[in-house]
Design an enzyme around this catalytic site. Sequence first.
Site, PDB file in Angstrom:
ATOM      1  N   SER A   1     -84.669-114.961 -15.308  1.00 31.45           N
ATOM      2  CA  SER A   1     -85.729-115.609 -14.611  1.00 31.45           C
ATOM      3  C   SER A   1     -86.571-114.386 -13.895  1.00 31.45           C
ATOM      4  O   SER A   1     -86.496-113.351 -14.270  1.00 31.45           O
ATOM      5  CB  SER A   1     -85.374-116.900 -13.569  1.00 31.45           C
ATOM      6  OG  SER A   1     -86.200-117.624 -12.995  1.00 31.45           O
ATOM      7  N   ASN A   2     -87.235-114.873 -12.974  1.00 31.81           N
ATOM      8  CA  ASN A   2     -87.964-113.876 -12.309  1.00 31.81           C
ATOM      9  C   ASN A   2     -88.282-114.312 -10.604  1.00 31.81           C
ATOM     10  O   ASN A   2     -87.718-115.342 -10.367  1.00 31.81           O
ATOM     11  CB  ASN A   2     -89.566-113.818 -12.594  1.00 31.81           C
ATOM     12  CG  ASN A   2     -90.223-115.066 -12.889  1.00 31.81           C
ATOM     13  OD1 ASN A   2     -90.469-115.386 -11.659  1.00 31.81           O
ATOM     14  ND2 ASN A   2     -90.414-115.552 -13.834  1.00 31.81           N
TER      15      ASN A   2
END
Length: 218
Positions: A23-24
């Site tokens: 993800s981020n």
Amino acid sequence: MPLRCLITAGPTREFFDPVRFISNPSSGKMGYALAVAALEAGCVVDLVSGPVALSAPAGAILHPVVTGAEMLAQVEALFSGCDILIKTAAVCDFRPKHYSSGKVKKEAVPLSVEFEPVPDILKIMAARKRTGQTVVGFAAETDDIENYARRKLVEKKLDLIVANRVGRDGGLNAFGADVNRVILLGRDGGRRELGPAGKLEIARGLVAAILEWHAARA
Ligand code: C5P
């Protein structure tokens, strides 16, 4: 009739087994602030949100999603009914090519993971845009933000794009911060700088500019 505004916010997650994902660090703050600003401006707001630690603004219709595929399906379902699409979400661009339905044992974790691209939701929607709709993208970049943003504006056939800086190397980092500084670029060559300011103040400025654009050109 009030304008219907479809806003996406937060990160997406791409799993390679039931308990592991990439993800981020997107917090969703900018997208949620835009939802508040659009509600204040009298819009009906659909908020398609990845996993974040924020509660939905009162009055917004929340559509929670986790993966890019879920976000695409939700945005596809809502797009034809919206007047304005604002794609703030930091969609995780890549997903592991292979998914294991059982948890991968530590000893069996491969040393490299193969990725495939996640469909570009914004580009798909912009290609389906009908007269009377305005499509706004975001560009999060670590450097040369304005040039990259301008390129995306053209490549993805957007009406407007909001450029902001991200990264861990000092300076202003849009991910997770409460303060932001952005540049709004229009396909007609328009350019406006907003901030540094709190994300809600930036959001109010952006919504005013987007509504102005929509009224004049959509
Ligand atoms: O190309 P890039 O990921 O930098 O573009 C950012 C913009 O495109 C954002 O508005 C983001 O929400 C959107 N996007 C998308 N689907 C993807 C990747 C990005 O809608 N798979």
